[in-house]
Design a protein around this motif. Sequence first.
Motif, short mmCIF file in Angstrom:
data_model
loop_
_atom_site.label_atom_id
_atom_site.label_comp_id
_atom_site.label_asym_id
_atom_site.label_seq_id
_atom_site.Cartn_x
_atom_site.Cartn_y
_atom_site.Cartn_z
N LEU A 60 12.45 -27.60 2.77
CA LEU A 60 13.89 -27.73 2.51
C LEU A 60 14.51 -26.34 2.59
CD1 LEU A 60 16.38 -29.28 1.84
CD2 LEU A 60 15.59 -29.51 -0.50
N ASP A 61 14.97 -26.00 3.79
CA ASP A 61 15.57 -24.69 4.01
C ASP A 61 16.86 -24.86 4.80
OD1 ASP A 61 14.68 -25.28 6.55
OD2 ASP A 61 13.16 -23.71 6.61
N GLU A 62 17.42 -23.75 5.27
CA GLU A 62 18.72 -23.76 5.95
C GLU A 62 18.74 -24.70 7.16
OE1 GLU A 62 21.98 -20.65 7.80
OE2 GLU A 62 19.97 -19.93 7.31
N SER A 63 17.63 -24.79 7.88
CA SER A 63 17.63 -25.59 9.10
C SER A 63 17.68 -27.09 8.84
CB SER A 63 16.42 -25.24 9.97
OG SER A 63 15.23 -25.61 9.31
N CYS A 64 17.19 -27.54 7.68
CA CYS A 64 17.16 -28.97 7.38
C CYS A 64 18.18 -29.41 6.33
CB CYS A 64 15.77 -29.38 6.91
SG CYS A 64 14.55 -29.40 8.23
#
Length: 131
Positions: free
Chosen positions: A49-53
Amino acid sequence: MVLRKKRKRNLRHGVKRLAQITVHGGMNKMKVAHKIANNTLYVSICGELDESCAAPLRVRLDELFDAAGIARVVLDLAGVSFMDSTGIGMLIGRYKVLKAKGIPLLLSSPQTVVDKLLSLSGIYEIMPKIG
């Protein structure tokens, strides 16, 4: 972007089971599964769960939160292996959406690394950890 969607329905008991979707963000992808039972929406998240998702996951969760008749939401974080500040922001945003509707958001089974991050950030004060 939605890659795959599976739905099974237990019509006899009125419980949706194993509705899965894969969300893509850059090179990362997350699997999201949900079911509704006893007026509780259970959402299981698997991946990083990071910026890309965060943005596609936010959209998917908001769609799920629009289900009629849910009294609480439980996010199962057992499959989340990594979370950064963007993930925390996404959780806080979903908390605010649900709070406006009078629906509590509970967090379940985070892995040790994610649990430590959520503890240090104070998230458990507004979204209690269960299980």
